[in-house]
Write a protein that holds these residues in place. Structure first.
Motif, short mmCIF file in Angstrom:
data_model
loop_
_atom_site.label_atom_id
_atom_site.label_comp_id
_atom_site.label_asym_id
_atom_site.label_seq_id
_atom_site.Cartn_x
_atom_site.Cartn_y
_atom_site.Cartn_z
N LYS A 1 -0.12 -2.91 9.51
CA LYS A 1 1.02 -2.59 10.37
C LYS A 1 1.99 -1.65 9.67
N GLU A 2 2.28 -1.95 8.43
CA GLU A 2 3.18 -1.11 7.66
C GLU A 2 2.57 0.27 7.40
N GLN A 3 1.30 0.31 7.11
CA GLN A 3 0.67 1.57 6.72
C GLN A 3 0.38 2.50 7.89
N TYR A 4 0.33 1.97 9.09
CA TYR A 4 0.07 2.82 10.26
C TYR A 4 1.10 3.94 10.36
N MET B 1 0.84 -1.17 0.00
CA MET B 1 0.00 0.00 0.00
C MET B 1 0.88 1.23 0.00
N THR B 2 0.44 2.24 -0.70
CA THR B 2 1.14 3.51 -0.66
C THR B 2 0.17 4.57 -0.22
N ALA C 1 -11.71 -5.98 8.14
CA ALA C 1 -12.02 -5.35 9.43
C ALA C 1 -10.81 -4.65 10.03
N CYS C 2 -9.63 -5.22 9.89
CA CYS C 2 -8.41 -4.58 10.42
C CYS C 2 -8.16 -3.26 9.71
N GLY C 3 -8.34 -3.25 8.40
CA GLY C 3 -8.16 -2.02 7.64
C GLY C 3 -9.19 -0.96 8.00
N MET D 1 -5.46 -6.98 7.08
CA MET D 1 -4.63 -7.41 8.20
C MET D 1 -3.16 -7.50 7.79
N VAL D 2 -2.89 -7.86 6.55
CA VAL D 2 -1.52 -8.00 6.06
C VAL D 2 -0.83 -6.64 5.94
#
Length: 110
Positions: free
Chosen positions: A23-26, A1-2, A62-64, A19-20
């Protein structure tokens, strides 16, 4: 994601907001929230609502949705008063079916 923002009033999210990818995008979303708060404090915020473009998001779960709700709450606490969304019907339905309408579209805290 960017995540890309050309000015303080538009964010474009693309890729994986599941969910994948959350963490990176936060980190990217937090960095934007800080820059938005600095713009508001410096008086550079324009009157236009913040536009959040989700058309390029491939995966959303749901995580997103939870990350997006927390991100929007963070922006609202830092002075962003209105958001407009650009998203496809599938994502809008998914947000609704997962129960995130109020948190994302109406500004209620997650």
């Amino acid at each position: 994601m960017t995540m890309d923002w050309n000015d303080v009033n538009r964010i474009t999210l693309t890729g994986d907001l599941s969910m994948v990818g959350v963490k990176e995008q936060y980190r990217h979303m937090e960095r934007y929230a800080v820059s938005q708060a600095e713009a508001v404090a410096a008086g550079r915020e324009q009157n236009a609502p913040l536009e959040i473009d989700l058309d390029g998001v491939r995966e959303l779960d749901a995580c997103g949705c939870q990350l997006l709700a927390v991100f929007l709450n963070n922006l609202r606490q830092r002075g962003t008063t209105a958001c407009a969304f650009k998203l496809n019907d599938a994502h809008r339905i998914k947000i609704h079916n997962l129960g995130f309408d109020d948190e994302i579209f109406n500004g209620r805290c997650p």
